[in-house]
Design a protein around this motif. Structure first.
Motif, mmCIF file in Angstrom:
data_model
loop_
_atom_site.group_PDB
_atom_site.id
_atom_site.type_symbol
_atom_site.label_atom_id
_atom_site.label_comp_id
_atom_site.label_asym_id
_atom_site.label_seq_id
_atom_site.Cartn_x
_atom_site.Cartn_y
_atom_site.Cartn_z
ATOM 1 N N PRO A 161 42.800 34.674 33.391
ATOM 2 C CA PRO A 161 41.499 35.116 33.908
ATOM 3 C C PRO A 161 40.376 34.255 33.315
ATOM 4 O O PRO A 161 40.548 33.724 32.209
ATOM 5 N N PRO A 162 39.241 34.155 34.025
ATOM 6 C CA PRO A 162 38.941 34.850 35.271
ATOM 7 C C PRO A 162 39.541 34.177 36.512
ATOM 8 O O PRO A 162 39.588 32.959 36.598
ATOM 9 N N TYR A 163 39.969 35.013 37.438
ATOM 10 C CA TYR A 163 40.271 34.607 38.817
ATOM 11 C C TYR A 163 39.817 35.764 39.702
ATOM 12 O O TYR A 163 39.207 36.722 39.174
ATOM 13 N N TYR A 164 40.057 35.702 41.001
ATOM 14 C CA TYR A 164 39.488 36.705 41.902
ATOM 15 C C TYR A 164 40.555 37.467 42.680
ATOM 16 O O TYR A 164 41.626 36.921 42.982
ATOM 17 N N ALA A 165 40.231 38.715 42.987
ATOM 18 C CA ALA A 165 41.098 39.574 43.799
ATOM 19 C C ALA A 165 40.285 40.129 44.954
ATOM 20 O O ALA A 165 39.165 40.592 44.755
ATOM 21 N N VAL A 166 40.833 40.058 46.167
ATOM 22 C CA VAL A 166 40.231 40.705 47.327
ATOM 23 C C VAL A 166 41.129 41.887 47.683
ATOM 24 O O VAL A 166 42.299 41.701 48.014
ATOM 25 N N ILE A 167 40.583 43.094 47.545
ATOM 26 C CA ILE A 167 41.334 44.336 47.765
ATOM 27 C C ILE A 167 40.998 44.830 49.171
ATOM 28 O O ILE A 167 39.834 45.085 49.477
#
Lengths: 114, 114
Positions: free
Chosen positions: B11-17
């Motif tokens: 991290p950091p990275y991104y998540a799209v929920i």
């Protein structure tokens, strides 16, 4: 899905993404603890809701929402939850991954009535 | 689950929920577009993997991971994806919610061999 599309506050808020695979040991104990932790967790300050789905092999994808990092930390350190986490590692989980994420923006869509 | 426990960067990275409920209209077209977008999306720069599960009622919980916000924006604006999003709102979705989140920390657990 436990609380589909339950209202959440404007971002920022937090999401804890949990991917888990049960070991297959003691499935009744695992399910009972899951229910207990679900109820206890939902009663904690800062809890905003939960989405959860299971794959046919028992793997689970759960996202639990919180108001802020302090709410997440308090729940992680709750004595009954600490004991559940310990039992989970000893007994119930083959594997899990937990990702703590800050929700920065959201898009909602609801189809107009037909 | 499409890429269970696939390695991700620190991290950091991104998540799209994405939480979605299909309308029930044109399920074959919806499924075909889902496959096409899954393949095309996985080929985009910055794509890190995906977890996806379905409930018995067809509702879907998907988390797609990205290196950075630029990767998410580029995919949101991809011409074929824009057309899929338009068709989705016109035809396939009763409801959806998209949450873009920055993954700040992670915990992994793998049970030791028995």
């Amino acid at each position: 899905m436990i609380t589909p599309y339950r209202d959440r506050p404007e971002p920022p808020y937090y999401a804890v993404i949990i991917t888990s695979t049960p070991s297959g040991t003691d499935p009744e104990g695992y399910a009972a603890m899951g229910r207990r932790m679900g109820e206890l967790g939902a009663a904690q300050p800062g809890y905003l809701g939960r989405e959860s789905m299971y794959a046919p092999d028992g793997s689970d994808l759960t996202v639990i929402y919180y108001r802020d990092p302090e709410s997440i930390r308090a729940w992680q350190q709750h004595p009954e939850h600490l004991e559940a986490q310990r039992l989970g590692r000893d007994r119930w989980y083959a594997r899990y991954r937990v990702e703590v994420a800050r929700v920065e923006r959201t898009y909602d869509f609801t189809a107009p009535p037909m």
